[in-house]
Design an enzyme around this catalytic site. Structure first.
Site, PDB file in Angstrom:
ATOM      1  N   ASP A 119      -2.802   8.099  -1.327  1.00  0.00           N
ATOM      2  CA  ASP A 119      -3.175   7.677  -2.688  1.00  0.00           C
ATOM      3  C   ASP A 119      -4.060   6.434  -2.734  1.00  0.00           C
ATOM      4  OD1 ASP A 119      -1.452   9.701  -3.449  1.00  0.00           O
ATOM      5  OD2 ASP A 119      -0.410   8.492  -4.946  1.00  0.00           O
ATOM      6  N   HIS A 145      -0.616   5.385   1.232  1.00  0.00           N
ATOM      7  CA  HIS A 145      -1.762   4.844   0.499  1.00  0.00           C
ATOM      8  C   HIS A 145      -2.884   4.449   1.462  1.00  0.00           C
ATOM      9  CE1 HIS A 145       1.604   4.239  -2.292  1.00  0.00           C
ATOM     10  NE2 HIS A 145       0.707   4.309  -3.263  1.00  0.00           N
TER      11      HIS A 145
END
Length: 250
Positions: free
Chosen positions: A70, A218
């Protein structure tokens, strides 16, 4: 940039993710002779029908995991994440923030060329998305979709992930109406807390053992060296445990 808490409606209702049966496709979006008119401007071919429930399961049978990344793309960390994935022959879903994709189309194209999938993570990463008016949600989702697809040079965005898990029945249906399956997670690496590589590894190992297939990491939103190092340990470990890697079901 605010970092996401645990996805709000994953645990307990993984197949429905909050329910809802709205059939609206957003302000200004109406079917018109086989196309969909959207607020981002211009007509698009009508996308295939997509389930609006939040998905966690893998499209690969057997013991399988979905790796999701992400908040990118990021010019420093996305290439490093891509390299680790390549070294381990693992494909992932990259949930991109629209303006980041627009600013780094070369990275978006590299993600696609490597065989990974694209996911819409909105324009502004607002973790209160579900509390905002429908017009705001529509602009955040559809504008980001266009930015990412334009940067990708033709590849389609196949998933939508609400920032911080802030899905609403409206946003899930809107995404589905535009060809994107709402995508949850049920293993949160907590790499955004930056408590150290070992902490990330332990968190993922413990939660994956409980049979949860979709893992959240992430590549944007901050310094991600711990994430890169954790992936270097975790991907070989996952293979040793007998896991394969797929994509979330569409």
């Amino acid at each position: 940039m605010p970092q996401p808490p645990h996805e709000r409606d994953v645990r307990g209702t993984p197949s429905t993710g909050g329910g809802g049966t709205s059939r609206r496709s957003g302000p200004g979006c109406a079917p018109r002779k086989g196309t969909v008119r959207c607020p981002t401007g211009g007509d698009r071919s009508a996308p295939p029908k997509v389930d609006p429930s939040i998905v966690h399961s893998s499209d690969r049978p057997g013991k399988s995991l979905n790796i999701t990344i992400d908040d990118g793309p990021d010019p420093v960390w996305t290439p490093k994440v891509l390299e680790v994935l390549k070294e381990n022959d693992v494909k992932a879903v990259f949930c991109m923030i629209g303006p980041h994709a627009k600013a780094h189309p070369d990275l978006v194209k590299k993600v696609v060329a490597a065989g990974h999938k694209l996911c819409d993570h909105t324009v502004s990463h607002n973790t209160a998305m579900d509390k905002k008016p429908e017009g705001y949600q529509s602009e955040q989702i559809l504008d980001a979709q266009k930015m990412i697809e334009d940067a990708a040079g033709g590849a389609k965005v196949e998933y939508y992930r609400a920032p911080g898990g802030a899905f609403s029945p409206y946003s899930r249906q809107l995404a589905a109406d535009h060809g994107m399956r709402p995508l949850g997670w049920n293993v949160d690496s907590k790499d955004f807390e930056r408590k150290g590589t070992n902490a990330i590894v332990r968190t993922v190992e413990n939660e994956v053992r409980e049979g949860r297939p979709t893992v959240l990491f992430h590549d944007g939103g901050g310094e991600r060296s711990q994430t890169v190092d954790a992936l270097k340990e975790l991907l070989p470990w996952m293979k040793e445990q007998g896991y394969g890697f797929g994509f979330p079901q569409r």
